[in-house]
Write a protein that holds these residues in place. Structure first.
Motif, PDB file in Angstrom:
ATOM      1  N   HIS A  90       0.876  -1.197  -0.089  1.00 53.70           N
ATOM      2  CA  HIS A  90      -0.086   0.004   0.082  1.00 53.70           C
ATOM      3  C   HIS A  90       0.986   1.306  -0.131  1.00 53.70           C
ATOM      4  CE1 HIS A  90      -1.990   3.397   2.208  1.00 53.70           C
ATOM      5  NE2 HIS A  90      -2.813   3.052   1.221  1.00 53.70           N
ATOM      6  N   GLU A 103      -7.869   1.257   1.544  1.00 54.15           N
ATOM      7  CA  GLU A 103      -6.717   1.320   2.271  1.00 54.15           C
ATOM      8  C   GLU A 103      -6.548  -0.335   2.997  1.00 54.15           C
ATOM      9  OE1 GLU A 103      -4.741   4.130   3.291  1.00 54.15           O
ATOM     10  OE2 GLU A 103      -5.810   5.415   1.915  1.00 54.15           O
ATOM     11  N   THR A 117      -5.410  -4.603   0.495  1.00 52.54           N
ATOM     12  CA  THR A 117      -5.455  -3.312   0.028  1.00 52.54           C
ATOM     13  C   THR A 117      -5.834  -3.316  -1.397  1.00 52.54           C
ATOM     14  OG1 THR A 117      -4.411  -1.127  -0.098  1.00 52.54           O
ATOM     15  CG2 THR A 117      -3.049  -3.120  -0.346  1.00 52.54           C
TER      16      THR A 117
END
Length: 135
Positions: A90, A103, A117
């Motif tokens: 991420h 997220e 993610t």
């Protein structure tokens, strides 16, 4: 049985080459083939798994023409061994300026434990790094 390989057509092979060169090692892949008209990655360190090939589109479409909502490729999910690896991927893709869709977090609608993610590559393909159990 393991899926042998996937082929993905992209509108800009050089841009794809640059993006995936930065991302694939973090997902546990290493270069397999690098030619002017295609490139590919395989699972690193001799692990079994699916190879991923990239080709130039025969008829490149206008930017934004691809949609995961239409028939065809919806997304690619890459299994990583730990939740920390999900968070690292991420950070990497966010640093590359990719659009982040989700997220890193748990997704209770999928069988637990599911920690992932999601982001978009430069062409709008949705990609995912997922950890099914932290090793």
């Amino acid at each position: 049985m393991v899926l042998g390989h996937l082929g993905v057509n992209v509108p800009d092979l050089d841009a794809a080459r640059e993006h995936y060169a930065a991302v694939m090692p973090a997902l546990g892949f290493e270069p397999f083939l690098d030619a002017p008209d295609e490139f590919a990655y395989r699972p690193a360190r001799g692990r079994r798994g699916t190879y991923l090939f990239f080709y130039p589109s025969a008829a490149p479409e206008a930017p934004g023409a691809y949609s995961r909502e239409r028939t065809g490729l919806q997304h690619l999910a890459f299994m990583v061994p730990t939740r920390a690896a999900v968070r690292e991927v991420h950070r990497l893709v966010a640093g590359l300026g990719c659009e982040i869709l989700h997220e890193p977090r748990e997704f209770p609608r999928y069988p637990p434990p599911y920690y992932a993610t999601f982001w978009l590559d430069p062409f709008g393909f949705m990609l995912e790094a997922v950890c099914h159990h932290d090793r």
